[in-house]
Write an enzyme that holds these catalytic residues in place. Structure first.
Site, short mmCIF file in Angstrom:
data_model
loop_
_atom_site.label_atom_id
_atom_site.label_comp_id
_atom_site.label_asym_id
_atom_site.label_seq_id
_atom_site.Cartn_x
_atom_site.Cartn_y
_atom_site.Cartn_z
N CYS B 79 0.84 -1.20 0.00
CA CYS B 79 0.00 0.00 0.00
C CYS B 79 0.88 1.25 0.00
CB CYS B 79 -1.00 -0.05 1.16
SG CYS B 79 -2.37 1.11 0.93
N HIS B 181 -4.00 -4.64 -0.18
CA HIS B 181 -3.59 -5.25 1.08
C HIS B 181 -3.66 -6.78 0.95
CE1 HIS B 181 -3.20 -1.70 3.63
NE2 HIS B 181 -4.14 -1.19 2.86
N GLU B 183 -2.80 -8.91 2.99
CA GLU B 183 -3.20 -9.48 4.29
C GLU B 183 -4.70 -9.36 4.54
OE1 GLU B 183 -1.96 -6.53 3.81
OE2 GLU B 183 -2.55 -5.10 5.37
#
Lengths: 252, 208
Positions: B79, B181, B183
């Site tokens: 990001c 992202h 994650e």
């Protein structure tokens, strides 16, 4: 292009997912981690956790729930219910939440929206607005305390205000539609879209897959949220998405 | 051990949890020795370009990261962390970036009906099918950003359509960036972290 999001909402009480009608006859539905993992498997795009008791003690339990869920489930997580201060937000974000949702606290203390947005970024701050159509005044009123108290505030005006204060997303629940299973309140979201530039989540009224295609085809909302139809396995997220794909709505 | 750069940016723990999940142990650190002895380095980031660079400078991390690139330690920016890898950022003024990748960070152009920030799931198209990250082709990943990388196509592994074409995975040598992202992108994101793990394992083999 961005996919329309399907968001199951989990009501959490004492570290367990519960479900009742209007917060009575709470029934234990299961462990939050297991249920969150199940929704991830079904293709949910995001999860909202609502702390339905929201006492100070429960907040620690909730942070623990988020900590555990975020170690196993890898999608955006929003926590709402009883968040009243920057410290409360901090606790939830540190535990692994990506966003916090403010409802009554935003009405009681609008500055909290701005403080939260400045400290954590607008993308972290969701403002939840519960609203119903007031026939006498012919406007959407903002309700607080789980929909039990009418503030008299105009929900459309309030949406403008919270956006200006830095809300990064709005979660709009129609109390008229909520629990009816007759579909989303289309007129409400059309009215909201006129004034809202941030992502909008529609909530309240889902009974069948067609309710989702209707709200995405008739309005510009970015996401649809539902609780009981998913909890009671009347619908699964993948069923909803299969239907939306057939209807040419872009989903993940 | 993966060093996740500690420079006071938001929600780093979720990146570390995802790393643990794919079998990579990590520490949060701003210590030069710990960073340079790591098997891989991750530059996370949520916030704004200028203050983030200020924070890296304040902690003397810029020369450390330059050393990371020189030693070919796999460096992954996520990001805002990806954006900092480029030469220049134009968020609230003009700021010098780390300059590991050619290009600049500019605002997502406005277009009727499209909201900025881009927030949500968008579908990746792979431009470099031979890349180890090409598995993201056709997959949706989770984005939250208002700025994007305007950069040469040679370094763009994948991108998404929005008001313009937005690079989502960039890579050059040992440097990788992901605008979304990983994650928070369920299986698609975890698979990309596993691909990064492959890079880390190859680096460890060459180092030994």
């Amino acid at each position: 292009m961005l996919a329309k999001r399907i968001i199951p909402c989990l009501d959490v009480d004492d570290g367990r997912v519960k479900k009742g009608i209007n917060f009575v006859n709470l029934r234990d539905v299961g462990d939050p981690v297991e249920i969150a993992a199940m929704y991830q498997e079904q293709g949910a795009d995001e999860l909202v956790f609502l702390d339905i008791t929201a006492t100070n003690e429960q907040r620690k339990t909730m942070a623990d729930v988020i900590e555990r869920v975020s170690s196993q489930v890898f999608m955006p997580l929003t926590v709402g219910g009883g968040i009243r201060s920057i410290e409360d937000m901090q606790t939830m974000l540190r535990a692994g939440a990506d966003k916090v949702s403010l409802n009554s606290a935003a009405v009681n203390n609008p500055a909290l929206i701005q403080q939260g947005a400045e400290k954590f970024g607008s993308q972290c701050i969701v403002v939840a607005i519960d609203t119903w159509w007031n026939e006498e005044t012919e406007q959407y009123d903002v309700m607080v305390k789980g929909g039990r108290e009418d503030t008299g505030l105009n929900a459309i005006q309030w949406a403008k205000v919270v956006q200006k204060l830095g809300a990064g997303e709005l979660l709009i629940t129609s109390m008229d539609a909520d629990g009816t299973k007759n579909g989303f309140d289309i007129a409400l979201y059309q009215a909201m879209d006129e004034v809202v530039d941030v992502p909008l989540i529609a909530s309240g009224g889902v009974g069948k897959v067609e309710d989702f295609s209707e709200v995405f085809q008739e309005t510009n909302v970015d996401a649809g949220l539902a609780a009981s139809v998913f909890h009671f396995r009347e619908l699964t997220v993948d069923q909803v998405k299969a239907h939306l794909r057939e209807q040419k709505v872009v989903v993940r | 051990m993966i060093a996740v750069i500690d420079y006071d940016t938001g929600n780093v723990k979720n990146v570390m949890k995802a790393l643990t999940y794919v079998g990579l142990e990590s520490i949060l650190t701003d210590d030069a020795d710990e960073i340079l002895s790591a098997d891989g380095v991750i530059l996370p980031g949520v916030g704004s370009f200028g203050p983030a660079m200020d924070e890296l400078n304040k902690r003397d991390l810029v020369p450390v990261l330059q050393e990371v690139v020189q030693r070919k330690i796999p460096l992954l920016g996520i990001c805002l962390g990806m954006q900092l890898l480029f030469e220049t950022g134009y968020e609230f003024g003009q700021h010098q970036g780390l300059g590991f990748l050619p290009g600049k960070i500019v605002e997502i152009p406005a277009k009727e009906g499209l909201k900025v920030p881009e927030m949500g799931w968008n579908q990746n198209e792979v431009l470099q099918p031979a890349s180890r990250f090409a598995g993201v082709d056709g997959k949706f990943t989770y984005f939250v950003h208002s700025f994007y990388a305007d950069c040469p196509q040679e370094i763009v592994v994948a991108g998404v359509q929005y008001s313009t074409f937005i690079p989502s995975v960039v890579s050059q040598g040992s440097v990788v960036g992901m605008q979304f992202h990983p994650e928070k992108s369920t299986d698609a994101g975890l698979d990309l972290l596993k691909a990064y793990k492959g890079m880390v394992e190859e680096y460890v083999d060459t180092r030994n």
